[in-house]
Design a protein around this motif. Sequence first.
Motif, PDB file in Angstrom:
ATOM      1  N   LEU A   3      -1.931  -9.738 -11.219  1.00  0.00           N
ATOM      2  CA  LEU A   3      -1.405  -8.249 -11.143  1.00  0.00           C
ATOM      3  C   LEU A   3      -2.579  -7.413 -10.533  1.00  0.00           C
ATOM      4  O   LEU A   3      -2.089  -6.434  -9.888  1.00  0.00           O
ATOM      5  CB  LEU A   3      -1.413  -7.881 -12.521  1.00  0.00           C
ATOM      6  N   GLU A   4      -3.978  -7.599 -10.606  1.00  0.00           N
ATOM      7  CA  GLU A   4      -4.872  -6.693 -10.196  1.00  0.00           C
ATOM      8  C   GLU A   4      -4.959  -6.738  -8.503  1.00  0.00           C
ATOM      9  O   GLU A   4      -5.089  -5.752  -7.809  1.00  0.00           O
ATOM     10  CB  GLU A   4      -6.369  -7.047 -10.492  1.00  0.00           C
ATOM     11  N   SER A   5      -4.718  -7.888  -8.019  1.00  0.00           N
ATOM     12  CA  SER A   5      -4.626  -8.293  -6.715  1.00  0.00           C
ATOM     13  C   SER A   5      -3.325  -7.337  -6.165  1.00  0.00           C
ATOM     14  O   SER A   5      -3.407  -6.626  -5.256  1.00  0.00           O
ATOM     15  CB  SER A   5      -4.326  -9.797  -6.344  1.00  0.00           C
ATOM     16  N   LEU A   6      -2.211  -7.380  -6.927  1.00  0.00           N
ATOM     17  CA  LEU A   6      -0.895  -6.786  -6.379  1.00  0.00           C
ATOM     18  C   LEU A   6      -1.278  -5.296  -6.596  1.00  0.00           C
ATOM     19  O   LEU A   6      -0.856  -4.777  -5.580  1.00  0.00           O
ATOM     20  CB  LEU A   6       0.025  -6.982  -7.398  1.00  0.00           C
ATOM     21  N   GLN A   7      -1.975  -4.862  -7.590  1.00  0.00           N
ATOM     22  CA  GLN A   7      -2.547  -3.282  -7.498  1.00  0.00           C
ATOM     23  C   GLN A   7      -3.148  -2.989  -6.548  1.00  0.00           C
ATOM     24  O   GLN A   7      -2.730  -2.057  -5.840  1.00  0.00           O
ATOM     25  CB  GLN A   7      -2.915  -3.117  -8.923  1.00  0.00           C
ATOM     26  N   THR A   8      -3.994  -3.794  -6.021  1.00  0.00           N
ATOM     27  CA  THR A   8      -4.880  -3.310  -4.963  1.00  0.00           C
ATOM     28  C   THR A   8      -4.000  -3.435  -3.565  1.00  0.00           C
ATOM     29  O   THR A   8      -4.127  -2.508  -2.792  1.00  0.00           O
ATOM     30  CB  THR A   8      -6.119  -4.473  -4.633  1.00  0.00           C
ATOM     31  N   ALA A   9      -3.162  -4.190  -3.422  1.00  0.00           N
ATOM     32  CA  ALA A   9      -2.265  -4.134  -2.181  1.00  0.00           C
ATOM     33  C   ALA A   9      -1.211  -2.942  -2.201  1.00  0.00           C
ATOM     34  O   ALA A   9      -1.171  -2.345  -1.169  1.00  0.00           O
ATOM     35  CB  ALA A   9      -1.413  -5.463  -2.251  1.00  0.00           C
ATOM     36  N   VAL A  10      -0.796  -2.753  -3.495  1.00  0.00           N
ATOM     37  CA  VAL A  10       0.194  -1.649  -3.437  1.00  0.00           C
ATOM     38  C   VAL A  10      -0.516  -0.345  -3.287  1.00  0.00           C
ATOM     39  O   VAL A  10      -0.247   0.660  -2.463  1.00  0.00           O
ATOM     40  CB  VAL A  10       0.793  -1.463  -4.795  1.00  0.00           C
ATOM     41  N   GLU A  11      -1.596  -0.203  -3.714  1.00  0.00           N
ATOM     42  CA  GLU A  11      -2.559   1.230  -3.765  1.00  0.00           C
ATOM     43  C   GLU A  11      -3.057   1.078  -2.038  1.00  0.00           C
ATOM     44  O   GLU A  11      -2.876   2.225  -1.517  1.00  0.00           O
ATOM     45  CB  GLU A  11      -3.989   0.940  -4.352  1.00  0.00           C
ATOM     46  N   SER A  12      -3.206   0.013  -1.476  1.00  0.00           N
ATOM     47  CA  SER A  12      -3.394  -0.067   0.026  1.00  0.00           C
ATOM     48  C   SER A  12      -2.323   0.442   0.865  1.00  0.00           C
ATOM     49  O   SER A  12      -2.443   1.349   1.743  1.00  0.00           O
ATOM     50  CB  SER A  12      -3.849  -1.308   0.448  1.00  0.00           C
ATOM     51  N   MET A  13      -1.393  -0.057   0.434  1.00  0.00           N
ATOM     52  CA  MET A  13       0.065   0.419   0.994  1.00  0.00           C
ATOM     53  C   MET A  13       0.334   1.859   0.914  1.00  0.00           C
ATOM     54  O   MET A  13       0.872   2.531   1.631  1.00  0.00           O
ATOM     55  CB  MET A  13       1.284  -0.458   0.560  1.00  0.00           C
ATOM     56  N   ILE A  14       0.055   2.403  -0.089  1.00  0.00           N
ATOM     57  CA  ILE A  14       0.339   3.716  -0.486  1.00  0.00           C
ATOM     58  C   ILE A  14      -0.589   4.578   0.391  1.00  0.00           C
ATOM     59  O   ILE A  14      -0.238   5.560   0.683  1.00  0.00           O
ATOM     60  CB  ILE A  14       0.130   4.196  -2.032  1.00  0.00           C
ATOM     61  N   THR A  15      -1.982   4.070   0.326  1.00  0.00           N
ATOM     62  CA  THR A  15      -2.963   4.953   1.143  1.00  0.00           C
ATOM     63  C   THR A  15      -2.538   4.917   2.581  1.00  0.00           C
ATOM     64  O   THR A  15      -2.581   6.018   3.155  1.00  0.00           O
ATOM     65  CB  THR A  15      -4.243   4.331   0.935  1.00  0.00           C
ATOM     66  N   THR A  16      -2.025   3.756   3.150  1.00  0.00           N
ATOM     67  CA  THR A  16      -1.497   3.722   4.504  1.00  0.00           C
ATOM     68  C   THR A  16      -0.393   4.593   4.816  1.00  0.00           C
ATOM     69  O   THR A  16      -0.512   5.284   5.867  1.00  0.00           O
ATOM     70  CB  THR A  16      -1.356   1.974   4.882  1.00  0.00           C
ATOM     71  N   ILE A  17       0.612   4.404   3.884  1.00  0.00           N
ATOM     72  CA  ILE A  17       1.756   5.370   4.053  1.00  0.00           C
ATOM     73  C   ILE A  17       1.438   6.935   4.063  1.00  0.00           C
ATOM     74  O   ILE A  17       1.883   7.570   4.851  1.00  0.00           O
ATOM     75  CB  ILE A  17       2.916   5.162   2.922  1.00  0.00           C
ATOM     76  N   SER A  18       0.565   7.168   3.144  1.00  0.00           N
ATOM     77  CA  SER A  18       0.140   8.664   2.733  1.00  0.00           C
ATOM     78  C   SER A  18      -0.713   9.004   4.278  1.00  0.00           C
ATOM     79  O   SER A  18      -0.482  10.087   4.718  1.00  0.00           O
ATOM     80  CB  SER A  18      -0.664   8.831   1.838  1.00  0.00           C
ATOM     81  N   SER A  19      -1.491   8.156   4.868  1.00  0.00           N
ATOM     82  CA  SER A  19      -2.278   8.572   5.969  1.00  0.00           C
ATOM     83  C   SER A  19      -1.241   8.815   7.082  1.00  0.00           C
ATOM     84  O   SER A  19      -1.509   9.346   8.079  1.00  0.00           O
ATOM     85  CB  SER A  19      -3.196   7.370   6.340  1.00  0.00           C
ATOM     86  N   SER A  20      -0.035   7.833   7.117  1.00  0.00           N
ATOM     87  CA  SER A  20       0.613   8.042   8.397  1.00  0.00           C
ATOM     88  C   SER A  20       1.653   9.097   8.293  1.00  0.00           C
ATOM     89  O   SER A  20       1.911   9.808   9.353  1.00  0.00           O
ATOM     90  CB  SER A  20       1.710   6.802   8.467  1.00  0.00           C
ATOM     91  N   SER A  21       1.925   9.641   7.073  1.00  0.00           N
ATOM     92  CA  SER A  21       2.678  10.638   6.887  1.00  0.00           C
ATOM     93  C   SER A  21       1.864  12.147   7.207  1.00  0.00           C
ATOM     94  O   SER A  21       2.654  12.892   7.564  1.00  0.00           O
ATOM     95  CB  SER A  21       3.355  10.835   5.426  1.00  0.00           C
ATOM     96  N   SER A  22       0.802  11.978   7.175  1.00  0.00           N
ATOM     97  CA  SER A  22       0.006  13.283   7.422  1.00  0.00           C
ATOM     98  C   SER A  22      -0.182  13.609   8.834  1.00  0.00           C
ATOM     99  O   SER A  22      -0.096  13.280  10.115  1.00  0.00           O
ATOM    100  CB  SER A  22      -1.485  13.185   6.941  1.00  0.00           C
TER     101      SER A  22
END
Length: 64
Positions: free
Chosen positions: A45-64
């Motif tokens: 679950l911690e690994s999954l959390q890290t992956a999801v946080e990374s995706m959110i960061t990537t999506i947020s960066s792309s949207s800006s």
Amino acid sequence: DRTDSYQESIDKIDDEIEAKQMLIDKREERLWDYYNALEAKLAELESLQTAVESMITTISSSSS
């Protein structure tokens, strides 16, 4: 006779202690298995959390 009676009582108690110790040992083993499974799931679950946080960061960066 009394000594034999006492020894029989001691032997019976020793057998009961041994039987209960076996039950305790089996219970301990099951609890360790359960604990290890929980630890593995937590790591997953911690690994999954890290992956999801990374995706959110990537999506947020792309949207800006």
